[in-house]
Motif scaffolding. Structure first.
Motif, PDB file in Angstrom:
ATOM      1  N   VAL A 142       0.757  -1.244   0.063  1.00 28.21           N
ATOM      2  CA  VAL A 142      -0.005  -0.029  -0.110  1.00 28.21           C
ATOM      3  C   VAL A 142       0.831   1.380  -0.134  1.00 28.21           C
ATOM      4  N   ALA A 143       2.295   1.151   0.348  1.00 28.25           N
ATOM      5  CA  ALA A 143       2.839   2.297   0.246  1.00 28.25           C
ATOM      6  C   ALA A 143       3.066   2.961  -1.128  1.00 28.25           C
ATOM      7  N   GLU A 168       2.935  -4.123   8.275  1.00 29.90           N
ATOM      8  CA  GLU A 168       1.615  -3.499   8.976  1.00 29.90           C
ATOM      9  C   GLU A 168       0.102  -4.172   8.244  1.00 29.90           C
TER      10      GLU A 168
ATOM     11  N   SER B 173       0.444   4.992   6.019  1.00 35.04           N
ATOM     12  CA  SER B 173       1.386   4.042   5.234  1.00 35.04           C
ATOM     13  C   SER B 173       0.991   4.511   3.529  1.00 35.04           C
ATOM     14  N   VAL B 174      -0.262   4.763   3.674  1.00 35.09           N
ATOM     15  CA  VAL B 174      -0.961   5.154   2.030  1.00 35.09           C
ATOM     16  C   VAL B 174      -0.363   6.506   1.857  1.00 35.09           C
ATOM     17  N   ALA B 176       1.850   8.298   2.990  1.00 33.86           N
ATOM     18  CA  ALA B 176       3.468   8.333   2.858  1.00 33.86           C
ATOM     19  C   ALA B 176       3.819   7.996   1.412  1.00 33.86           C
ATOM     20  N   GLY B 177       3.171   7.326   0.654  1.00 30.27           N
ATOM     21  CA  GLY B 177       3.264   6.907  -0.563  1.00 30.27           C
ATOM     22  C   GLY B 177       2.791   7.948  -1.837  1.00 30.27           C
ATOM     23  N   ALA B 208       4.771   0.360   9.594  1.00 31.63           N
ATOM     24  CA  ALA B 208       4.443   1.049   8.280  1.00 31.63           C
ATOM     25  C   ALA B 208       5.233   0.832   7.034  1.00 31.63           C
ATOM     26  N   CYS B 209       5.005   0.195   5.890  1.00 32.85           N
ATOM     27  CA  CYS B 209       6.114  -0.032   4.875  1.00 32.85           C
ATOM     28  C   CYS B 209       6.388   1.229   4.212  1.00 32.85           C
ATOM     29  N   GLY B 210       5.546   2.444   4.384  1.00 32.48           N
ATOM     30  CA  GLY B 210       5.647   3.710   3.886  1.00 32.48           C
ATOM     31  C   GLY B 210       7.107   4.336   4.606  1.00 32.48           C
ATOM     32  N   SER B 211       8.008   4.780   3.777  1.00 31.81           N
ATOM     33  CA  SER B 211       9.076   5.347   4.414  1.00 31.81           C
ATOM     34  C   SER B 211       8.902   6.579   5.181  1.00 31.81           C
ATOM     35  N   GLY B 212       9.637   6.571   6.206  1.00 31.34           N
ATOM     36  CA  GLY B 212       9.726   8.100   6.950  1.00 31.34           C
ATOM     37  C   GLY B 212       8.483   8.629   7.690  1.00 31.34           C
ATOM     38  N   ILE B 213       7.703   7.616   8.116  1.00 37.03           N
ATOM     39  CA  ILE B 213       6.745   8.011   9.031  1.00 37.03           C
ATOM     40  C   ILE B 213       7.189   7.974  10.486  1.00 37.03           C
TER      41      ILE B 213
ATOM     42  N   CYS C  30       7.524  11.273  -3.882  1.00 38.89           N
ATOM     43  CA  CYS C  30       7.949  11.484  -2.644  1.00 38.89           C
ATOM     44  C   CYS C  30       9.243  12.154  -2.253  1.00 38.89           C
ATOM     45  N   TYR C 226      15.491   8.743   7.168  1.00 43.15           N
ATOM     46  CA  TYR C 226      14.784   9.190   6.238  1.00 43.15           C
ATOM     47  C   TYR C 226      13.867  10.256   6.450  1.00 43.15           C
ATOM     48  N   GLN C 230      13.326  14.186   5.422  1.00 44.29           N
ATOM     49  CA  GLN C 230      12.351  14.764   4.740  1.00 44.29           C
ATOM     50  C   GLN C 230      12.012  16.219   5.589  1.00 44.29           C
TER      51      GLN C 230
END
Lengths: 242, 242, 242, 242, 242, 242, 242, 242
Positions: A142-143, A168, B173-174, B176-177, B208-213, C30, C226, C230
């Motif tokens: 989902v990222a 997650e 996560s969403v 951040a992408g 979260a797989c989204g980076s930088g959260i 991003c 990361y 940001q």
């Protein structure tokens, strides 16, 4: 209910090995034959159980196994086939893949990340073993949500969707909002730290805000493939009845 | 560093009340005044601490308070303002909202569901208290992903994004992408069963797989609003320096 | 939003490898390119993904890798550089470190103990990869608080602070009380017994009484580096805009 | 996929209330309309959302509600019906139960103990709301296994089985060994001590040795009823297509 | 074994009430009399146990009690004294505070925040009950470290330090680095979210990097006061022996 | 407080190694020199830190080390001594055990089972390193309570008692009821299954019904030995003062 | 208390080895001799303790041991016997199995799956060591309930039943509903994912809806065998008394 | 086994109430009648189930009930008896306590503290309901071990011992070392902080170093009383057979 009536004696329903009671009647009772959970069993034990199943006319699926076990099995069963990514072996008495119907149903397997692949492949091999067509949609975490949205047409054609994700575990929730078919969620143990070996993904999926998601155990690709097949089998039975 | 130099004696840096040591020097040291955590404090105690801060020339933010406390405070401080959704009170010595700069930065607060609103509003009131412009993007949970995607233009204009979600906590996560700015995630305790009072959302956000959260404590809207304000303050300081 | 407008077709946005869908568009969306999480990937897989990124003109950062992988990569990419303490590899198509701006921002990385170093270095390499100046303040655990206080001048010059600590994870809380900039806390899995692989430090940081701390996953040095980048990127963009 | 094509503008897809964004398009996208989770919402809020759904031509299901809310709703909507055991309200614009097909599918709901009834009834009302025939098999906990075995004929006629149990949650495992259809397990929070509010039942069901069981969140009767309905809807769609 | 032989009969060592066996011998065996844990006991029960202790010539300390119980006790025991902040009652047969030695030792109680006060006061009342001089150092949480450092002179004069903190529980770790005397840490349940009712503070203290800290149960002010008194009693005994 | 005054410059207070900041001032500040936690450090690193301490005139204690490290250290430091059961090394610049006073205090170490010995020995070596006489009372788990009761005379002579136990960790509770001196409890990770690596013993000790017990981290023999030494040091200082 | 008075000296009650205090009196006090928990003990240590027990005229049971230890023991004790499936050694001074009564009681051990066998065998060997007849009913997991029901006659003849199961641990609950004798449940660590090393089975058994089930620690086959033997010993004693 | 033979049709085996299926056959199958778990049931429901049991000739035990329910029941059933400490009601059709044999067995119930009494009394009432003689040994927590040792003679006369304890739950371990009969451990939820509602006591008992202890759920006094009765019933049956 008299147990006599429901268990007709015309063929053996159990094969008693020294270390296991193989439930040969299961195919009749639950719609599909017993599967061999390979972990913690020796190659010899797996071979003996396989023989009991094959002799009862049932195809064999062995999960959580290894190349070593396969090398042993292959010597006895030339038609055995190894699915390395899934750590599974399948085999039947001849080289036909007998249990694939002419008009298969489609199970779509969506996977969040590359590391989730072994679990996803276990689900895929299971689904194929039970005669389904499998569509693989990989690396759609989902990222990067556009990667998933770009596959909407594939999702739309599926009868059932299996969503495999670690970290997650958000993938099933998003998918459930995009489709009208059952979504089976498989948390994987991929991650580290506060992931706690898949607990984060498991809790995420159990709490998914998307309606109608059901969940199996962490890393239980087989369970998801089996549950999805139970749904498609309903459809097949249903079609032929009509 | 000589501690003498950094603690000049020309004005009091602490106000000793019988039940608290108010850290008046904090505004100088950390860039913003101390905030009153209202939970578990009586209206009288809150009023006393407020007075100490106001007398030191600092505006006051009270979090986790109630209508009852506000009714008490309002009698003493006609300029006090109650933010009912956020359970916050803000006040200064006069009716100007003195700490809002002419050129504010924008903090966008995205919220998954209606039940997460109190936490989101605590973050919003905090961010506004520290002079930021707040954009609210509400009811954009990932189970209906198109609702979030439809707000891309608002996301694109934000300097910092706060993502508030309960249940499985997948929203950050969403997001951040989709953006290139910092995303601060706030898990809420909304949910039931295997949610475990916000643990599911917390673990989801940490993994979260989204980076930088980055993540704050469960239901900690204030913490997210404060952290976001620290970032925008950097920007403001930066601009005026150049 | 029309997805057409935002995803212009003039260059490929995804590279489909057999085992991964590399998100080449991420740098535009991003603000920074995708990073390769090395753990659980073979040297060959890492090399293929690296090639896809390099061909798209993006520098490469590989985290959680090893000397063995580096030896493999080095043969193909003479400019690859190994950061042994951080278990990271960085590389670009030539020997310039192209993404360092002329006027970098400063990220200060404070570390509680010697054992936390690998996590801290992962954060440091990440921050440097994204063009920041990194100040290292090591071995300043709170049990000898004067060691930290002696570094106040370094803390004062930082734009963002990353605080890395295992054990009870108290470092960020103390630091947040000393500075006016964002503090990103990284719990490490250093400790034993009731530390529960970093859970103690994680909970400590999430409950830090210091305001405005945000937290990343246990041992997630990359995530902290990361997220800090940001923030500094906002500052750089901001400066050039003004 | 162009988002334009999939979201045709001929009718409103969202109703923006001050406190919620009602997803009117969901029925088209996911096969069934949005449902109102009543917990934590006022009677007024529930009524407003209900009106938005009814105006869009959709029947309404409200879960986790109360007699008080019903009394309020009933005044405005004479056709509203209260399901007290399930704490649910259902209503449509007229007195027809419009969404029941002429040839319904059967969902069998097996319940371990009397205390699990509210959760089971939430599942039952949900399944009936979506046009299914529901068979209730109550008080068949595994400690008196013959009570369950005596119902084999009812189990055999079901298209899907929902198994509801608290305590140790063993019911789905036994049922899955008796039938060939999908089994959806619902752990309840019934129990005390080391039950930990349903955790014991949840873990038991996730680890069920019976193959093909899928699990929903603790006490999530609605989720189970919804997921079961998604399966039976496949069957109905399938029949009409052939 | 006959209990007669090992417990010489010169005075009663147990008072058998219908609901409790009061251990009157404890003062001889463990150096201090039994204390009444008031929680869950009726005013009548507390009064009966108090009488048994007073009749055996022992002063009485009742913890976790309430104003209501005090009002009841006060009628029977005019010398009873209520410590409202600590929710404790102390009393002896006359109005002398008999157990305070002429040359008391000093126990310093450091407290992180205002909300931790009840626990700290329970420790303080206990320490005073056992004849110690108590120094209170309140509101010195680590987020404003200079507040604690400003009290170094008080810390330096203590024989034992009790550090009381909720949230992340970092206070004992910092104190242990500043002093050369035993530090007893008391985690409190103050906090919310990922604090988990004091678990965060407890784990933080158990993992404190400061050497030589020992920890008692969450909110166990009594236990800390008692343990500290056992240490000072050693000193007193020691002095008089020399 | 001016940090200048409290840190007089007449001798170095820190030794900066590339990988550590050795806190040489600690002996003055906290009454005893820094100790080297050997786990995760190389023999070379341990040797360098040892040299820095020895050069500052301080004796050295290395915990959680190994025979291999000792073999390396022994070559450089002929007076180094290995305590194999405790996995500790001690050394000073010459062969005198300089820090043992002429009139030592007695710390009694009670141990529940044979498997708890390494933890107990770490406590014993630490206590001896700080100049205490140590009495070992081994294999007195509560399941054979007479073994412990038979040692009452040894318990009676101790100034402080350290109680080491795994499994259910009940030993400290029983001991605290038999003596009038401080009891420090050390849970060990000995056990299996629902022991959860020492969690059962830790919780047992934190909830001990015996008053005045304090607890250290799981397997933290050093911490217990250090805390016990802080108490006996008070006694020694006290005696010489009088 | 003098231990002399309470433990008459007619025979030694303890054998003090350097590393253990063997409780030779236990057989008199608790009805059965001490057993050697082999895990973590060297072959030499086990041999020494064995000798002490044999010299006191007691038979020896060693659990959690290995083939290697057996090979060592066998050289010294020709009558030692290895039970490989159970990882146990038993021996007496001669080749008679002296402690089997002429009229043994029957303990039935029911086992859910093949992987649970080692735990079940530990229980079986323990029960036989204490003179019971053991009936093994293997591979009767609840997912194939008819396999268990087919063994009702064996269950009916047992004096005590031990039910061993991993996964969800549902077996004891079903058995308790079929019989009128005590059921002792043994959770095993067999499973994966959300099984959490046997926690799922443990919680399942503690919450079993079947009345009168008691539970031992995860994988504690010995404990179950011992507890069952305590019950049958009551029966034997009872019979001979009458 | 033919289910026909074992379920003879001469009398009803189930009473179907609208809300429950009363298992009247249970007394024959499991040796004792079904018991009514009162918690969460209305007085009316309890009365109906009671009637069904009484009509089938079975005595009635209602656990976890209240004075209010008793007042209701008493009106209908003059022979009903309320056990206030245990929150239980017992009744039969006439005023004889019919199920007490002439030669009862003795169950000894040992209780650690006053607060554990309700759980202990639930066990006691259950044991008496099933015809046992109950010996109560109260307030013998391990922190005053001599109180327990003084009761050795009572322990020695028991056929089964139930040990009830909260806090750290150490009592069963000590008792198991003093006796030769089965010990059933009941953890209670008494305690606070790191007790986690009985988890500490539960884990302590599961890890008890005393051999042969079995454990029931937290606060499950009924379960312990029932399990103990199953053991004594074996003895009674055994005696009459001989």
């Amino acid at each position: 209910m008299s147990s006599k009536e429901s268990h007709p004696d015309h063929k053996p329903t159990k094969a008693d090995l020294p270390f296991a009671t193989v439930d040969l009647d299961r195919a009749r009772r639950c719609g599909r034959p017993e599967v061999i959970f390979g972990q913690g069993k020796t190659a010899e034990q797996i071979n003996s159980i396989s023989n009991a199943l094959l002799e009862a006319g049932q195809a064999v699926l062995i999960t959580r196994t290894s190349q070593d076990v396969y090398d042993f099995i292959k010597q006895k069963h030339p038609y055995a086939k190894y699915h390395g990514d899934a750590l599974c072996i399948t085999m039947s008495l001849d080289d036909t893949e007998s249990n694939i119907p002419s008009n298969p149903r489609t199970i779509c397997i969506c996977v969040a990340g590359t590391s989730d692949l072994p679990v996803a492949e276990e689900a895929a091999v299971t689904a194929e073993f039970y005669g389904n067509k499998v569509e693989r949609v990989y690396d759609v975490g989902v990222a990067g949500i556009h990667r998933l949205l770009a596959k909407q047409d594939i999702l739309d054609k599926a009868d059932v969707i299996i969503a495999v994700a670690g970290m997650e575990g958000a993938l099933p929730s998003v998918i459930a909002g995009l489709v009208a078919v059952p979504v089976i969620a498989v948390p994987t143990s991929i991650g580290y730290g506060a992931n706690f070996q898949g607990l984060a993904a498991l809790l995420g999926m159990l709490n998914a805000c998307g309606s109608g998601i059901t969940v199996v155990n962490i890393d239980n690709g087989f369970g998801a493939g089996y549950a999805a097949s139970q749904i498609t089998q309903l459809l097949i039975k249903n079609t032929s009845q009509d």
